[in-house]
Scaffold this motif. Structure first.
Motif, mmCIF file in Angstrom:
data_model
loop_
_atom_site.group_PDB
_atom_site.id
_atom_site.type_symbol
_atom_site.label_atom_id
_atom_site.label_comp_id
_atom_site.label_asym_id
_atom_site.label_seq_id
_atom_site.Cartn_x
_atom_site.Cartn_y
_atom_site.Cartn_z
ATOM 1 N N ALA A 1 0.836 -1.204 0.000
ATOM 2 C CA ALA A 1 0.000 0.000 0.000
ATOM 3 C C ALA A 1 0.869 1.252 0.000
ATOM 4 O O ALA A 1 0.561 2.234 -0.679
ATOM 5 C CB ALA A 1 -0.927 -0.010 1.210
ATOM 6 N N PHE A 2 1.955 1.223 0.744
ATOM 7 C CA PHE A 2 2.860 2.366 0.789
ATOM 8 C C PHE A 2 3.490 2.603 -0.575
ATOM 9 O O PHE A 2 3.603 3.737 -1.031
ATOM 10 C CB PHE A 2 3.934 2.132 1.859
ATOM 11 C CG PHE A 2 4.858 3.294 2.042
ATOM 12 C CD1 PHE A 2 4.417 4.441 2.678
ATOM 13 C CD2 PHE A 2 6.159 3.239 1.577
ATOM 14 C CE1 PHE A 2 5.271 5.516 2.849
ATOM 15 C CE2 PHE A 2 7.011 4.304 1.743
ATOM 16 C CZ PHE A 2 6.574 5.458 2.384
ATOM 17 N N LYS A 3 3.889 1.517 -1.244
ATOM 18 C CA LYS A 3 4.466 1.645 -2.580
ATOM 19 C C LYS A 3 3.440 2.208 -3.551
ATOM 20 O O LYS A 3 3.734 3.097 -4.338
ATOM 21 C CB LYS A 3 4.946 0.288 -3.097
ATOM 22 C CG LYS A 3 6.265 -0.147 -2.547
ATOM 23 C CD LYS A 3 6.680 -1.444 -3.212
ATOM 24 C CE LYS A 3 8.022 -1.908 -2.749
ATOM 25 N NZ LYS A 3 8.417 -3.168 -3.398
ATOM 26 N N ASN A 4 2.213 1.687 -3.502
ATOM 27 C CA ASN A 4 1.165 2.153 -4.398
ATOM 28 C C ASN A 4 0.803 3.608 -4.127
ATOM 29 O O ASN A 4 0.532 4.371 -5.047
ATOM 30 C CB ASN A 4 -0.084 1.281 -4.278
ATOM 31 C CG ASN A 4 0.135 -0.099 -4.855
ATOM 32 O OD1 ASN A 4 1.054 -0.322 -5.641
ATOM 33 N ND2 ASN A 4 -0.687 -1.034 -4.440
ATOM 34 N N GLU A 5 0.788 4.000 -2.868
ATOM 35 C CA GLU A 5 0.470 5.374 -2.516
ATOM 36 C C GLU A 5 1.515 6.326 -3.074
ATOM 37 O O GLU A 5 1.195 7.386 -3.596
ATOM 38 C CB GLU A 5 0.390 5.510 -0.995
ATOM 39 C CG GLU A 5 -0.040 6.873 -0.517
ATOM 40 C CD GLU A 5 -0.150 6.907 0.988
ATOM 41 O OE1 GLU A 5 0.521 7.759 1.586
ATOM 42 O OE2 GLU A 5 -0.893 6.094 1.547
ATOM 43 N N GLY A 6 2.768 5.945 -2.994
ATOM 44 C CA GLY A 6 3.843 6.769 -3.529
ATOM 45 C C GLY A 6 3.747 6.905 -5.036
ATOM 46 O O GLY A 6 3.981 7.969 -5.598
ATOM 47 N N LYS A 7 3.383 5.840 -5.728
ATOM 48 C CA LYS A 7 3.245 5.885 -7.184
ATOM 49 C C LYS A 7 2.061 6.755 -7.583
ATOM 50 O O LYS A 7 2.136 7.515 -8.533
ATOM 51 C CB LYS A 7 3.054 4.479 -7.745
ATOM 52 C CG LYS A 7 4.300 3.640 -7.695
ATOM 53 C CD LYS A 7 4.035 2.258 -8.263
ATOM 54 C CE LYS A 7 5.264 1.385 -8.128
ATOM 55 N NZ LYS A 7 5.010 0.019 -8.587
ATOM 56 N N ASP A 8 0.948 6.650 -6.843
ATOM 57 C CA ASP A 8 -0.244 7.436 -7.158
ATOM 58 C C ASP A 8 0.032 8.933 -7.019
ATOM 59 O O ASP A 8 -0.357 9.731 -7.856
ATOM 60 C CB ASP A 8 -1.409 7.055 -6.248
ATOM 61 C CG ASP A 8 -1.956 5.668 -6.546
ATOM 62 O OD1 ASP A 8 -1.652 5.132 -7.632
ATOM 63 O OD2 ASP A 8 -2.681 5.130 -5.689
ATOM 64 N N GLY B 1 0.027 11.525 -10.327
ATOM 65 C CA GLY B 1 -1.073 12.473 -10.444
ATOM 66 C C GLY B 1 -0.749 13.862 -9.951
ATOM 67 O O GLY B 1 -1.524 14.776 -10.127
ATOM 68 N N GLY B 2 0.348 14.043 -9.293
ATOM 69 C CA GLY B 2 0.711 15.353 -8.792
ATOM 70 C C GLY B 2 0.121 15.667 -7.428
ATOM 71 O O GLY B 2 0.400 16.687 -6.852
ATOM 72 N N GLY B 3 -0.686 14.804 -6.902
ATOM 73 C CA GLY B 3 -1.289 15.042 -5.596
ATOM 74 C C GLY B 3 -1.857 13.762 -5.055
ATOM 75 O O GLY B 3 -1.734 12.705 -5.667
ATOM 76 N N PRO B 4 -2.482 13.824 -3.898
ATOM 77 C CA PRO B 4 -3.066 12.613 -3.326
ATOM 78 C C PRO B 4 -4.167 12.049 -4.218
ATOM 79 O O PRO B 4 -4.911 12.790 -4.849
ATOM 80 C CB PRO B 4 -3.636 13.058 -1.983
ATOM 81 C CG PRO B 4 -3.184 14.443 -1.770
ATOM 82 C CD PRO B 4 -2.646 14.972 -3.045
ATOM 83 N N SER B 5 -4.246 10.770 -4.299
ATOM 84 C CA SER B 5 -5.256 10.141 -5.146
ATOM 85 C C SER B 5 -6.610 10.145 -4.451
ATOM 86 O O SER B 5 -6.715 10.190 -3.235
ATOM 87 C CB SER B 5 -4.846 8.712 -5.476
ATOM 88 O OG SER B 5 -4.785 7.948 -4.303
ATOM 89 N N ARG B 6 -7.676 10.075 -5.242
ATOM 90 C CA ARG B 6 -9.041 10.071 -4.721
ATOM 91 C C ARG B 6 -9.601 8.658 -4.779
ATOM 92 O O ARG B 6 -10.579 8.395 -5.449
ATOM 93 C CB ARG B 6 -9.920 11.012 -5.537
ATOM 94 C CG ARG B 6 -9.494 12.430 -5.502
ATOM 95 C CD ARG B 6 -9.883 13.015 -4.180
ATOM 96 N NE ARG B 6 -9.514 14.427 -4.144
ATOM 97 C CZ ARG B 6 -9.667 15.170 -3.106
ATOM 98 N NH1 ARG B 6 -10.176 14.673 -2.022
ATOM 99 N NH2 ARG B 6 -9.298 16.418 -3.138
#
Length: 77
Positions: A43-50, A54-59
């Motif tokens: 999840a941490f890896k995916n959060e960093g990629k998102d 996208g330039g910001g936090p994912s929705r």
């Protein structure tokens, strides 16, 4: 008297005999902990990629962690 080697072996045998009853629970707990750590790492890896893509936090939908309750930051319509 006993030497250090004999006392060590005796201690290991006593620990093994006493731990036999709890060993399945310990292994099960270790497996759960390993799965949790693995999923958190992913999840941490995916959060960093998102965020980097996208330039910001994912929705995305919030993750649900069983056994914990949280309150939302924003009210739902």
């Amino acid at each position: 008297m006993f030497g250090i080697g004999e006392l060590t072996i005796l201690l290991l045998v006593v620990v093994a005999v006493l731990a036999v009853k709890r060993l399945p629970d310990l292994v099960r707990s270790a497996g759960k902990a390993a799965r949790i750590l693995k999923s958190e790492k992913q999840a941490f890896k995916n959060e960093g990629k998102d965020e980097s893509a996208g330039g910001g936090p994912s929705r995305t939908a919030p993750r649900v962690i069983r056994g914990e309750t949280t309150e939302r930051d924003t009210p739902t319509p």
